[in-house]
Write a protein that holds these residues in place. Structure first.
Motif, PDB file in Angstrom:
ATOM      1  N   ILE A  53      -5.538  -5.518  -3.205  1.00 38.10           N
ATOM      2  CA  ILE A  53      -4.276  -5.026  -2.652  1.00 38.10           C
ATOM      3  C   ILE A  53      -4.026  -5.835  -1.385  1.00 38.10           C
ATOM      4  CG2 ILE A  53      -3.033  -3.008  -1.807  1.00 38.10           C
ATOM      5  CD1 ILE A  53      -5.153  -1.308  -3.373  1.00 38.10           C
ATOM      6  N   VAL A  54      -2.888  -6.521  -1.342  1.00 34.67           N
ATOM      7  CA  VAL A  54      -2.598  -7.465  -0.259  1.00 34.67           C
ATOM      8  C   VAL A  54      -1.626  -6.845   0.744  1.00 34.67           C
ATOM      9  CG1 VAL A  54      -1.648  -9.741   0.284  1.00 34.67           C
ATOM     10  CG2 VAL A  54      -2.989  -9.418  -1.801  1.00 34.67           C
ATOM     11  N   PHE A  55      -1.918  -7.059   2.027  1.00 32.99           N
ATOM     12  CA  PHE A  55      -1.084  -6.566   3.123  1.00 32.99           C
ATOM     13  C   PHE A  55      -0.689  -7.725   4.021  1.00 32.99           C
ATOM     14  CE2 PHE A  55      -3.871  -3.185   1.779  1.00 32.99           C
ATOM     15  CZ  PHE A  55      -3.007  -2.118   1.638  1.00 32.99           C
ATOM     16  N   SER A  56       0.554  -7.716   4.498  1.00 31.62           N
ATOM     17  CA  SER A  56       0.986  -8.763   5.423  1.00 31.62           C
ATOM     18  C   SER A  56       0.542  -8.449   6.848  1.00 31.62           C
ATOM     19  CB  SER A  56       2.503  -8.941   5.366  1.00 31.62           C
ATOM     20  OG  SER A  56       3.152  -7.723   5.659  1.00 31.62           O
ATOM     21  N   SER A  57       0.151  -7.210   7.097  1.00 33.61           N
ATOM     22  CA  SER A  57      -0.294  -6.779   8.415  1.00 33.61           C
ATOM     23  C   SER A  57      -1.783  -6.437   8.370  1.00 33.61           C
ATOM     24  CB  SER A  57       0.505  -5.539   8.843  1.00 33.61           C
ATOM     25  OG  SER A  57      -0.145  -4.845   9.867  1.00 33.61           O
ATOM     26  N   ASN A  58      -2.562  -7.034   9.257  1.00 39.10           N
ATOM     27  CA  ASN A  58      -3.983  -6.688   9.343  1.00 39.10           C
ATOM     28  C   ASN A  58      -4.162  -5.223   9.717  1.00 39.10           C
ATOM     29  OD1 ASN A  58      -5.144  -9.108   8.586  1.00 39.10           O
ATOM     30  ND2 ASN A  58      -5.263  -9.874  10.672  1.00 39.10           N
ATOM     31  N   TYR A  59      -3.282  -4.725  10.578  1.00 37.95           N
ATOM     32  CA  TYR A  59      -3.357  -3.316  10.988  1.00 37.95           C
ATOM     33  C   TYR A  59      -3.248  -2.402   9.772  1.00 37.95           C
ATOM     34  CZ  TYR A  59      -2.082   1.207  12.837  1.00 37.95           C
ATOM     35  OH  TYR A  59      -2.034   2.548  13.093  1.00 37.95           O
ATOM     36  N   HIS A  60      -2.285  -2.674   8.897  1.00 40.20           N
ATOM     37  CA  HIS A  60      -2.133  -1.856   7.687  1.00 40.20           C
ATOM     38  C   HIS A  60      -3.375  -1.954   6.809  1.00 40.20           C
ATOM     39  CE1 HIS A  60       2.539  -1.870   7.979  1.00 40.20           C
ATOM     40  NE2 HIS A  60       1.997  -0.881   8.662  1.00 40.20           N
ATOM     41  N   GLY A  61      -3.913  -3.156   6.697  1.00 43.85           N
ATOM     42  CA  GLY A  61      -5.125  -3.350   5.901  1.00 43.85           C
ATOM     43  C   GLY A  61      -6.295  -2.557   6.438  1.00 43.85           C
ATOM     44  N   TYR A  62      -6.512  -2.591   7.764  1.00 42.08           N
ATOM     45  CA  TYR A  62      -7.605  -1.826   8.380  1.00 42.08           C
ATOM     46  C   TYR A  62      -7.402  -0.324   8.164  1.00 42.08           C
ATOM     47  CZ  TYR A  62      -9.062  -6.014  10.959  1.00 42.08           C
ATOM     48  OH  TYR A  62      -9.495  -7.259  11.314  1.00 42.08           O
ATOM     49  N   TYR A  63      -6.168   0.116   8.337  1.00 45.48           N
ATOM     50  CA  TYR A  63      -5.842   1.538   8.174  1.00 45.48           C
ATOM     51  C   TYR A  63      -6.159   2.008   6.755  1.00 45.48           C
ATOM     52  CZ  TYR A  63      -2.979   5.755   7.748  1.00 45.48           C
ATOM     53  OH  TYR A  63      -2.541   7.024   7.507  1.00 45.48           O
ATOM     54  N   LEU A  96      -4.418   3.780  -5.597  1.00 46.37           N
ATOM     55  CA  LEU A  96      -2.957   3.724  -5.581  1.00 46.37           C
ATOM     56  C   LEU A  96      -2.356   5.065  -5.191  1.00 46.37           C
ATOM     57  CD1 LEU A  96      -2.256   1.477  -8.694  1.00 46.37           C
ATOM     58  CD2 LEU A  96      -2.164   0.844  -6.279  1.00 46.37           C
ATOM     59  N   GLY A  97      -2.998   6.169  -5.595  1.00 43.20           N
ATOM     60  CA  GLY A  97      -2.536   7.495  -5.194  1.00 43.20           C
ATOM     61  C   GLY A  97      -2.622   7.681  -3.681  1.00 43.20           C
ATOM     62  N   SER A 135       0.084   7.343   1.867  1.00 40.53           N
ATOM     63  CA  SER A 135       0.029   6.746   3.207  1.00 40.53           C
ATOM     64  C   SER A 135       1.374   6.207   3.660  1.00 40.53           C
ATOM     65  CB  SER A 135      -0.977   5.603   3.233  1.00 40.53           C
ATOM     66  OG  SER A 135      -0.429   4.446   2.610  1.00 40.53           O
ATOM     67  N   ARG A 136       2.253   5.938   2.737  1.00 39.82           N
ATOM     68  CA  ARG A 136       3.567   5.334   3.012  1.00 39.82           C
ATOM     69  C   ARG A 136       3.464   3.914   3.560  1.00 39.82           C
ATOM     70  NH1 ARG A 136       5.663  10.796   5.341  1.00 39.82           N
ATOM     71  NH2 ARG A 136       6.382  11.794   3.436  1.00 39.82           N
ATOM     72  N   VAL A 137       2.299   3.269   3.368  1.00 41.09           N
ATOM     73  CA  VAL A 137       2.130   1.859   3.732  1.00 41.09           C
ATOM     74  C   VAL A 137       2.415   1.034   2.480  1.00 41.09           C
ATOM     75  CG1 VAL A 137       0.484   0.081   4.436  1.00 41.09           C
ATOM     76  CG2 VAL A 137       0.444   2.327   5.541  1.00 41.09           C
ATOM     77  N   SER A 138       3.348   0.110   2.579  1.00 38.80           N
ATOM     78  CA  SER A 138       3.714  -0.704   1.422  1.00 38.80           C
ATOM     79  C   SER A 138       2.906  -1.999   1.404  1.00 38.80           C
ATOM     80  CB  SER A 138       5.200  -1.045   1.452  1.00 38.80           C
ATOM     81  OG  SER A 138       5.968   0.123   1.359  1.00 38.80           O
ATOM     82  N   MET A 174       4.566  -2.664  -9.691  1.00 35.16           N
ATOM     83  CA  MET A 174       4.326  -1.387  -9.039  1.00 35.16           C
ATOM     84  C   MET A 174       4.845  -0.225  -9.883  1.00 35.16           C
ATOM     85  SD  MET A 174       2.472  -2.087  -6.519  1.00 35.16           S
ATOM     86  CE  MET A 174       2.429  -0.578  -5.570  1.00 35.16           C
ATOM     87  N   ASN A 175       5.768  -0.487 -10.805  1.00 29.26           N
ATOM     88  CA  ASN A 175       6.270   0.564 -11.687  1.00 29.26           C
ATOM     89  C   ASN A 175       5.242   0.949 -12.736  1.00 29.26           C
ATOM     90  OD1 ASN A 175       8.724   0.475 -10.361  1.00 29.26           O
ATOM     91  ND2 ASN A 175       9.563  -1.038 -11.768  1.00 29.26           N
ATOM     92  N   LYS A 176       4.358  -0.007 -13.095  1.00 30.23           N
ATOM     93  CA  LYS A 176       3.369   0.244 -14.135  1.00 30.23           C
ATOM     94  C   LYS A 176       2.086   0.852 -13.605  1.00 30.23           C
ATOM     95  CE  LYS A 176       4.988  -3.430 -17.178  1.00 30.23           C
ATOM     96  NZ  LYS A 176       4.633  -4.672 -17.842  1.00 30.23           N
TER      97      LYS A 176
END
Length: 96
Positions: free
Chosen positions: A13-23, A63-64, A69-72, A93-95
């Protein structure tokens, strides 16, 4: 030093923000989801994106928690191994 993929890791799962990734990494640990947090592969993200690698059996639970978390994330990818080569397939993401 390049870290090799753990053979048990099936998705990332890839995040553009390191903060989101750590969270999210910490949320997964609290949810008892085995994961590894590290830089995303260059084949997927050209800049300083981070990724959380998880095992196949943890995808639905992860994914649940991610939805709650509301983090995209930037994307969810399946890791495809072909001998010594590694490829990535972006999941809709729909599947998932």
């Amino acid at each position: 030093m390049i870290r090799m993929l753990n053979n048990n890791e099936k998705y990332l799962i890839v995040f553009s923000s390191n903060y989101h990734g750590y969270y999210i990494e910490q949320m997964f640990k609290r949810g008892e989801i085995n994961n590894t947090f590290r830089k995303a592969p260059r084949a997927i993200a050209k800049s300083c994106h981070s990724a959380i690698y998880i095992q196949e059996q943890d995808l639905e639970k992860a994914l649940g928690l991610l939805k709650k978390s509301r983090v995209s994330p930037q994307g969810v990818y399946e890791i495809i191994r072909r001998g010594s080569l590694v490829d990535y397939k972006k999941l809709s993401m729909n599947k998932v």
